[in-house]
Motif scaffolding. Structure first.
Motif, PDB file in Angstrom:
ATOM      1  N   LEU A  64       6.497  27.303  -7.198  1.00 12.65           N
ATOM      2  CA  LEU A  64       7.066  27.787  -8.452  1.00 12.65           C
ATOM      3  C   LEU A  64       7.647  29.183  -8.266  1.00 12.65           C
ATOM      4  O   LEU A  64       8.759  29.470  -8.700  1.00 12.65           O
ATOM      5  CB  LEU A  64       6.017  27.791  -9.561  1.00 12.65           C
ATOM      6  N   HIS A  65       6.901  30.055  -7.609  1.00 12.42           N
ATOM      7  CA  HIS A  65       7.389  31.415  -7.377  1.00 12.42           C
ATOM      8  C   HIS A  65       8.683  31.379  -6.565  1.00 12.42           C
ATOM      9  O   HIS A  65       9.635  32.096  -6.870  1.00 12.42           O
ATOM     10  CB  HIS A  65       6.348  32.269  -6.657  1.00 12.42           C
ATOM     11  N   TRP A  66       8.731  30.548  -5.531  1.00 12.07           N
ATOM     12  CA  TRP A  66       9.925  30.457  -4.705  1.00 12.07           C
ATOM     13  C   TRP A  66      11.110  29.997  -5.544  1.00 12.07           C
ATOM     14  O   TRP A  66      12.209  30.558  -5.445  1.00 12.07           O
ATOM     15  CB  TRP A  66       9.681  29.492  -3.536  1.00 12.07           C
ATOM     16  N   GLN A  67      10.916  28.977  -6.385  1.00 10.91           N
ATOM     17  CA  GLN A  67      12.000  28.481  -7.227  1.00 10.91           C
ATOM     18  C   GLN A  67      12.487  29.558  -8.194  1.00 10.91           C
ATOM     19  O   GLN A  67      13.688  29.709  -8.409  1.00 10.91           O
ATOM     20  CB  GLN A  67      11.549  27.244  -8.006  1.00 10.91           C
ATOM     21  N   LEU A  68      11.556  30.296  -8.780  1.00 14.64           N
ATOM     22  CA  LEU A  68      11.947  31.356  -9.708  1.00 14.64           C
ATOM     23  C   LEU A  68      12.661  32.485  -8.978  1.00 14.64           C
ATOM     24  O   LEU A  68      13.617  33.068  -9.501  1.00 14.64           O
ATOM     25  CB  LEU A  68      10.727  31.894 -10.463  1.00 14.64           C
ATOM     26  N   ASP A  69      12.220  32.789  -7.775  1.00 18.31           N
ATOM     27  CA  ASP A  69      12.857  33.876  -7.031  1.00 18.31           C
ATOM     28  C   ASP A  69      14.252  33.480  -6.559  1.00 18.31           C
ATOM     29  O   ASP A  69      15.209  34.240  -6.701  1.00 18.31           O
ATOM     30  CB  ASP A  69      11.994  34.284  -5.842  1.00 18.31           C
ATOM     31  N   VAL A  70      14.395  32.282  -6.014  1.00 18.70           N
ATOM     32  CA  VAL A  70      15.698  31.850  -5.510  1.00 18.70           C
ATOM     33  C   VAL A  70      16.650  31.538  -6.662  1.00 18.70           C
ATOM     34  O   VAL A  70      17.810  31.952  -6.652  1.00 18.70           O
ATOM     35  CB  VAL A  70      15.541  30.619  -4.580  1.00 18.70           C
ATOM     36  N   GLY A  71      16.171  30.806  -7.656  1.00 18.57           N
ATOM     37  CA  GLY A  71      17.042  30.372  -8.744  1.00 18.57           C
ATOM     38  C   GLY A  71      17.341  31.442  -9.775  1.00 18.57           C
ATOM     39  O   GLY A  71      18.390  31.425 -10.424  1.00 18.57           O
ATOM     40  N   PHE A  72      16.418  32.398  -9.939  1.00 15.96           N
ATOM     41  CA  PHE A  72      16.561  33.398 -11.001  1.00 15.96           C
ATOM     42  C   PHE A  72      16.444  34.832 -10.495  1.00 15.96           C
ATOM     43  O   PHE A  72      16.437  35.767 -11.286  1.00 15.96           O
ATOM     44  CB  PHE A  72      15.496  33.168 -12.079  1.00 15.96           C
ATOM     45  N   ALA A  73      16.308  35.030  -9.187  1.00 17.95           N
ATOM     46  CA  ALA A  73      16.146  36.361  -8.582  1.00 17.95           C
ATOM     47  C   ALA A  73      15.032  37.149  -9.282  1.00 17.95           C
ATOM     48  O   ALA A  73      15.163  38.341  -9.554  1.00 17.95           O
ATOM     49  CB  ALA A  73      17.459  37.128  -8.605  1.00 17.95           C
ATOM     50  N   GLU A  74      13.933  36.469  -9.553  1.00 17.62           N
ATOM     51  CA  GLU A  74      12.842  37.073 -10.319  1.00 17.62           C
ATOM     52  C   GLU A  74      12.257  38.312  -9.641  1.00 17.62           C
ATOM     53  O   GLU A  74      11.871  39.267 -10.307  1.00 17.62           O
ATOM     54  CB  GLU A  74      11.741  36.038 -10.571  1.00 17.62           C
ATOM     55  N   ASP A  75      12.198  38.311  -8.317  1.00 15.64           N
ATOM     56  CA  ASP A  75      11.624  39.473  -7.615  1.00 15.64           C
ATOM     57  C   ASP A  75      12.453  40.741  -7.801  1.00 15.64           C
ATOM     58  O   ASP A  75      11.950  41.843  -7.626  1.00 15.64           O
ATOM     59  CB  ASP A  75      11.468  39.188  -6.122  1.00 15.64           C
ATOM     60  N   TYR A  76      13.716  40.596  -8.153  1.00 15.44           N
ATOM     61  CA  TYR A  76      14.584  41.756  -8.334  1.00 15.44           C
ATOM     62  C   TYR A  76      14.608  42.261  -9.774  1.00 15.44           C
ATOM     63  O   TYR A  76      15.270  43.247 -10.075  1.00 15.44           O
ATOM     64  CB  TYR A  76      16.006  41.433  -7.869  1.00 15.44           C
ATOM     65  N   ASN A  77      13.879  41.592 -10.651  1.00 15.01           N
ATOM     66  CA  ASN A  77      13.847  42.006 -12.048  1.00 15.01           C
ATOM     67  C   ASN A  77      13.097  43.326 -12.155  1.00 15.01           C
ATOM     68  O   ASN A  77      11.993  43.474 -11.631  1.00 15.01           O
ATOM     69  CB  ASN A  77      13.156  40.942 -12.900  1.00 15.01           C
ATOM     70  N   THR A  78      13.696  44.294 -12.833  1.00 14.76           N
ATOM     71  CA  THR A  78      13.094  45.628 -12.940  1.00 14.76           C
ATOM     72  C   THR A  78      12.647  45.960 -14.366  1.00 14.76           C
ATOM     73  O   THR A  78      12.513  47.128 -14.704  1.00 14.76           O
ATOM     74  CB  THR A  78      14.088  46.703 -12.458  1.00 14.76           C
ATOM     75  N   THR A  79      12.406  44.948 -15.166  1.00  9.14           N
ATOM     76  CA  THR A  79      11.931  45.183 -16.531  1.00  9.14           C
ATOM     77  C   THR A  79      10.589  45.906 -16.458  1.00  9.14           C
ATOM     78  O   THR A  79       9.660  45.437 -15.814  1.00  9.14           O
ATOM     79  CB  THR A  79      11.778  43.847 -17.296  1.00  9.14           C
ATOM     80  N   ARG A  80      10.482  47.038 -17.119  1.00  5.94           N
ATOM     81  CA  ARG A  80       9.286  47.873 -17.031  1.00  5.94           C
ATOM     82  C   ARG A  80       8.293  47.637 -18.180  1.00  5.94           C
ATOM     83  O   ARG A  80       7.106  47.756 -17.999  1.00  5.94           O
ATOM     84  CB  ARG A  80       9.661  49.360 -17.011  1.00  5.94           C
ATOM     85  N   ASN A  81       8.811  47.318 -19.350  1.00  7.40           N
ATOM     86  CA  ASN A  81       7.936  47.071 -20.492  1.00  7.40           C
ATOM     87  C   ASN A  81       7.160  45.782 -20.238  1.00  7.40           C
ATOM     88  O   ASN A  81       7.762  44.726 -20.018  1.00  7.40           O
ATOM     89  CB  ASN A  81       8.786  46.950 -21.766  1.00  7.40           C
ATOM     90  N   SER A  82       5.832  45.843 -20.254  1.00  5.75           N
ATOM     91  CA  SER A  82       5.026  44.685 -19.874  1.00  5.75           C
ATOM     92  C   SER A  82       5.244  43.489 -20.794  1.00  5.75           C
ATOM     93  O   SER A  82       5.292  42.349 -20.336  1.00  5.75           O
ATOM     94  CB  SER A  82       3.545  45.040 -19.818  1.00  5.75           C
ATOM     95  N   GLN A  83       5.401  43.733 -22.097  1.00  2.00           N
ATOM     96  CA  GLN A  83       5.627  42.623 -23.022  1.00  2.00           C
ATOM     97  C   GLN A  83       6.990  41.979 -22.768  1.00  2.00           C
ATOM     98  O   GLN A  83       7.116  40.760 -22.745  1.00  2.00           O
ATOM     99  CB  GLN A  83       5.532  43.096 -24.476  1.00  2.00           C
ATOM    100  N   ALA A  84       8.006  42.792 -22.538  1.00  2.00           N
ATOM    101  CA  ALA A  84       9.334  42.260 -22.239  1.00  2.00           C
ATOM    102  C   ALA A  84       9.314  41.476 -20.932  1.00  2.00           C
ATOM    103  O   ALA A  84       9.921  40.403 -20.833  1.00  2.00           O
ATOM    104  CB  ALA A  84      10.356  43.388 -22.172  1.00  2.00           C
ATOM    105  N   ALA A  85       8.616  41.989 -19.929  1.00  2.00           N
ATOM    106  CA  ALA A  85       8.526  41.293 -18.641  1.00  2.00           C
ATOM    107  C   ALA A  85       7.849  39.934 -18.815  1.00  2.00           C
ATOM    108  O   ALA A  85       8.300  38.932 -18.246  1.00  2.00           O
ATOM    109  CB  ALA A  85       7.769  42.150 -17.637  1.00  2.00           C
ATOM    110  N   GLN A  86       6.799  39.884 -19.612  1.00  2.00           N
ATOM    111  CA  GLN A  86       6.110  38.613 -19.863  1.00  2.00           C
ATOM    112  C   GLN A  86       7.020  37.648 -20.619  1.00  2.00           C
ATOM    113  O   GLN A  86       7.072  36.457 -20.309  1.00  2.00           O
ATOM    114  CB  GLN A  86       4.823  38.852 -20.643  1.00  2.00           C
ATOM    115  N   ASN A  87       7.737  38.162 -21.612  1.00  2.00           N
ATOM    116  CA  ASN A  87       8.659  37.314 -22.383  1.00  2.00           C
ATOM    117  C   ASN A  87       9.751  36.736 -21.486  1.00  2.00           C
ATOM    118  O   ASN A  87      10.073  35.543 -21.580  1.00  2.00           O
ATOM    119  CB  ASN A  87       9.279  38.097 -23.536  1.00  2.00           C
ATOM    120  N   LEU A  88      10.318  37.573 -20.619  1.00  2.70           N
ATOM    121  CA  LEU A  88      11.362  37.098 -19.713  1.00  2.70           C
ATOM    122  C   LEU A  88      10.811  36.060 -18.733  1.00  2.70           C
ATOM    123  O   LEU A  88      11.495  35.085 -18.402  1.00  2.70           O
ATOM    124  CB  LEU A  88      11.982  38.268 -18.952  1.00  2.70           C
ATOM    125  N   ALA A  89       9.588  36.254 -18.277  1.00  2.00           N
ATOM    126  CA  ALA A  89       8.973  35.284 -17.370  1.00  2.00           C
ATOM    127  C   ALA A  89       8.824  33.926 -18.052  1.00  2.00           C
ATOM    128  O   ALA A  89       9.088  32.883 -17.447  1.00  2.00           O
ATOM    129  CB  ALA A  89       7.617  35.794 -16.882  1.00  2.00           C
TER     130      ALA A  89
END
Length: 132
Positions: A64-89
């Motif tokens: 799942l992590h690999w799919q999210l990273d490759v398909g959505f570049a999740e590892d490069y997301n720099t959202t700092r607000n924890s609630q926003a980061a959770q919502n985006l996830a």
């Protein structure tokens, strides 16, 4: 471990029947790291059963992590607000499930995302899909 009489206040752990310790080793090049992970379980099974169940769980998590990273570049997301980061996830996981349910195209997840952005008809097909 199934012998749990030594645990203080065991009655607070409703249904506990086992404590599991998994030691994992990771080797990358010349670097070797080990990590201990502990689990509690309401099952009383043997070590082979728990080992297989935990390896399967982490295999799914890693995929799942690999799919999210490759398909959505999740590892490069720099959202700092924890609630926003959770919502985006959560939104990314919903989008991943919608894209995986699509059977109209054999394109990759990343390609399907691009197709949905470029082609409103394809986007509407994804949204209207009853399989997710």
């Amino acid at each position: 471990m199934h012998e749990l009489n030594w645990i203080d206040e065991k009655e607070n752990w409703k249904g506990i029947k086992s404590i599991i310790k998994i030691t994992s080793e990771r080797i990358i090049g010349d670097s070797r790291t080990t990590q201990n992970r502990y689990y509690i379980s309401s099952l009383q099974a043997d070590a082979a059963y728990f080992n297989k169940a935990i390896r399967t769980h982490w295999g799914i998590e890693n995929q799942l992590h690999w799919q999210l990273d490759v398909g959505f570049a999740e590892d490069y997301n720099t959202t700092r607000n924890s609630q926003a980061a959770q919502n985006l996830a959560v939104v990314r996981k919903i989008a991943l499930n919608i894209l995986k349910a699509d059977k109209t195209s054999k394109a990759s997840i990343k390609a399907k995302r691009k197709m949905a952005g470029w082609n409103h008809k394809f986007l509407l097909t994804l949204i209207a899909n009853k399989n997710f």
